[in-house]
Enzyme design. Structure first.
Site, PDB file in Angstrom:
ATOM      1  N   GLU A   1      -5.471   7.053  11.570  1.00 43.64           N
ATOM      2  CA  GLU A   1      -5.712   5.690  11.096  1.00 43.64           C
ATOM      3  C   GLU A   1      -5.426   4.703  12.219  1.00 43.64           C
ATOM      4  OE1 GLU A   1      -3.944   4.530   7.325  1.00 43.64           O
ATOM      5  OE2 GLU A   1      -3.306   2.616   8.177  1.00 43.64           O
TER       6      GLU A   1
ATOM      7  N   HIS B   1       3.149   7.141   6.042  1.00 48.67           N
ATOM      8  CA  HIS B   1       3.377   5.744   6.374  1.00 48.67           C
ATOM      9  C   HIS B   1       3.233   4.876   5.137  1.00 48.67           C
ATOM     10  CE1 HIS B   1      -0.892   6.773   7.048  1.00 48.67           C
ATOM     11  NE2 HIS B   1      -1.169   5.567   6.582  1.00 48.67           N
TER      12      HIS B   1
ATOM     13  N   HIS C   1       1.936   7.117   1.809  1.00 53.20           N
ATOM     14  CA  HIS C   1       0.839   8.075   1.767  1.00 53.20           C
ATOM     15  C   HIS C   1       0.610   8.645   3.159  1.00 53.20           C
ATOM     16  CE1 HIS C   1      -0.999   4.348   3.201  1.00 53.20           C
ATOM     17  NE2 HIS C   1      -1.984   5.080   3.695  1.00 53.20           N
TER      18      HIS C   1
ATOM     19  N   GLU D   1     -10.870   5.810   2.034  1.00 51.56           N
ATOM     20  CA  GLU D   1      -9.578   5.206   1.735  1.00 51.56           C
ATOM     21  C   GLU D   1      -9.099   5.591   0.335  1.00 51.56           C
ATOM     22  OE1 GLU D   1      -6.238   2.642   1.306  1.00 51.56           O
ATOM     23  OE2 GLU D   1      -7.196   3.622   3.005  1.00 51.56           O
TER      24      GLU D   1
ATOM     25  N   HIS E   1      -2.862  10.719   5.609  1.00 49.36           N
ATOM     26  CA  HIS E   1      -4.287  11.037   5.660  1.00 49.36           C
ATOM     27  C   HIS E   1      -4.521  12.329   6.426  1.00 49.36           C
ATOM     28  CE1 HIS E   1      -5.119   6.846   4.509  1.00 49.36           C
ATOM     29  NE2 HIS E   1      -4.274   6.484   5.447  1.00 49.36           N
TER      30      HIS E   1
ATOM     31  N   ARG F   1       0.901  -1.162   0.000  1.00 49.44           N
ATOM     32  CA  ARG F   1       0.000   0.000   0.000  1.00 49.44           C
ATOM     33  C   ARG F   1       0.923   1.190   0.000  1.00 49.44           C
ATOM     34  NH1 ARG F   1      -2.379   4.345  -0.255  1.00 49.44           N
ATOM     35  NH2 ARG F   1      -4.351   4.817   0.818  1.00 49.44           N
TER      36      ARG F   1
END
Length: 422
Positions: A139, A178, A133, A201, A135, A130
């Site tokens: 999270e 992360h 990125h 997401e 946010h 993943r």
């Protein structure tokens, strides 16, 4: 008119009418041995059905869906009124499938009542990444399968790298960058909670997109290398992609050392720690800012209920409850003013939601352990037990409310059992 003593209370174990007894057009109601239970006048539900055909549904219908929700198809006689739907599921959420894994989500857009937390279910293959990125929301995640390597950088530039396994948590405060990568032999799967019901997401801040949408000369100035260095950067986001398995954890940590470690770990072992409460009926494990220090906006409980057990009647005074059902099957009734009382059934992969201060209980209706997460947008876990309140109020007062003897009240469970039986 029915008298209260004539009324029949349906239960998960054997109700007036259950989905099991109503799967054909010729089915007839089955009466419970319990001879009281519904104070409504007139009563609601199948108790009214003097004619057995009154409860039949000739169709059209979808039996596969109907039979998953016996509490909705034939509610207990004590249900009354209606409330916003407390059930959603990852099982019918569209998966965004990529080479390296997939993700699906349940947000307030599809689950209107859930305005404090949104949920994501994600799978990464062995080596699946993943992409890096961050946010705009915190999270919180719980590992349900396999192992995963997480990396995160705090606001003082201190890196943290760890491997997490089934039963472990991680928490990344809003804005901290992360990445996640599945490890061998078969990658991982986990559920993520964001501390905002509308958080998606699929709208995160991706490192690949920032590079793509920055002029090459700016990249060159920023990193101190020629602009040509970036001529082959991806033109589309990577999101989830197949990568190479990472090396040894110690080697990865050594490669980014130099500034020291963050003061508090970003991971926590929830499933393998000592339970906060254990009874004959099951266990409760709790993680909040008191033992998982970094998790300042999300608190959680991992609840295991043995067959026949009950997550006792209770409510939460500090936050709404978002649930993730991990295994087994159960039935939850939510009580609100009105009165309103609505029962729904849940299975693995489902999501539940209970607004702050609304009374509820969860019954294991299967023959295996029921396990689910209770997640709250709060720094701490808190609940109020109905039995605790009853037994810590003067017995004479309680006896006058319930029309039972003080000797009977003395037999009620004390000290917040959490899971019944004690």
């Amino acid at each position: 008119m029915f008298s209260r003593r004539d009324m029949l209370a349906a239960t998960a174990a054997g109700g007036l009418v259950t989905a099991a007894t109503m799967t054909t057009a010729n089915a007839t109601p089955v009466k419970s041995d319990i001879t009281f239970g519904n104070p409504n006048d007139p009563p609601q539900g199948a108790i009214n059905a003097r004619n057995p055909r009154s409860v039949i549904d000739p169709g059209p219908q979808n039996p596969a869906i109907r039979d998953q929700f016996p509490g909705a198809f034939s509610p207990p006689a004590t249900d009354t009124g209606s409330m916003p739907l407390s059930w959603a599921s990852f099982n019918n959420a569209p998966r965004r499938i990529q080479n390296g894994g997939w993700a699906r989500q349940v947000t307030q857009d599809s689950f209107a009542v859930a305005d404090t937390i949104s949920g994501v279910n994600m799978r990464l293959t062995a080596g699946g990444i993943r992409e890096m990125h961050w946010h705009q929301f915190a999270e919180w995640a719980y590992m349900t399968y396999g192992t995963c390597r997480i990396t995160v950088l705090d606001e003082l530039g201190r890196p943290y790298i760890a491997d997490v396994k089934e039963g472990d948590l991680w928490y990344f405060p809003a804005g901290l960058p992360h990445s996640l990568q599945g490890l061998g032999p078969d990658g991982c799967e986990f559920v993520i909670c964001f501390d905002e019901g509308k958080a998606s997401e699929f709208t995160t801040l991706l490192v690949s997109e920032w590079f793509t949408h920055t002029p090459p000369d700016i990249l060159a100035d920023n990193f101190g290398v020629p602009a040509e260095t970036f001529q082959d950067i991806p033109l589309r986001d990577l999101y989830i992609f197949q990568g190479k398995l990472p090396g040894d954890l110690a080697a990865d940590r050594e490669a980014v050392s130099g500034r020291g470690a963050p003061p508090h770990p970003f991971t926590f072992s929830l499933g393998s720690g000592a339970p906060a409460r254990e009874t004959k009926g099951g266990t409760v494990h709790i993680a909040d800012s008191r033992n998982f220090t970094v998790s300042t906006t999300v608190a959680a409980a991992l609840v295991t209920v043995h067959p026949g057990g009950l997550r006792e009647m209770h409510w939460h005074p500090n936050a709404d409850e978002w649930q993730y059902w991990i295994k087994g099957k159960g039935q939850m009734t939510v009580f609100n003013t009105g009165p309103n009382a609505v029962t729904m059934d849940f299975n693995a992969g489902d999501v539940g939601y209970v607004k702050k201060n609304l009374g509820h209980y969860i019954k294991n209706t299967g023959d295996t352990d029921l396990q689910f997460l209770e997640v709250f947008r709060s720094s701490y876990f808190a609940d109020v037990s109905l039995s605790d309140w009853i037994t810590r109020t003067p017995p004479a007062m309680v006896a006058q409310h319930l029309n039972v003897s003080e000797a009977t009240i003395a037999k009620f469970p004390k000290n917040k059992p959490e899971i019944m039986p004690v």
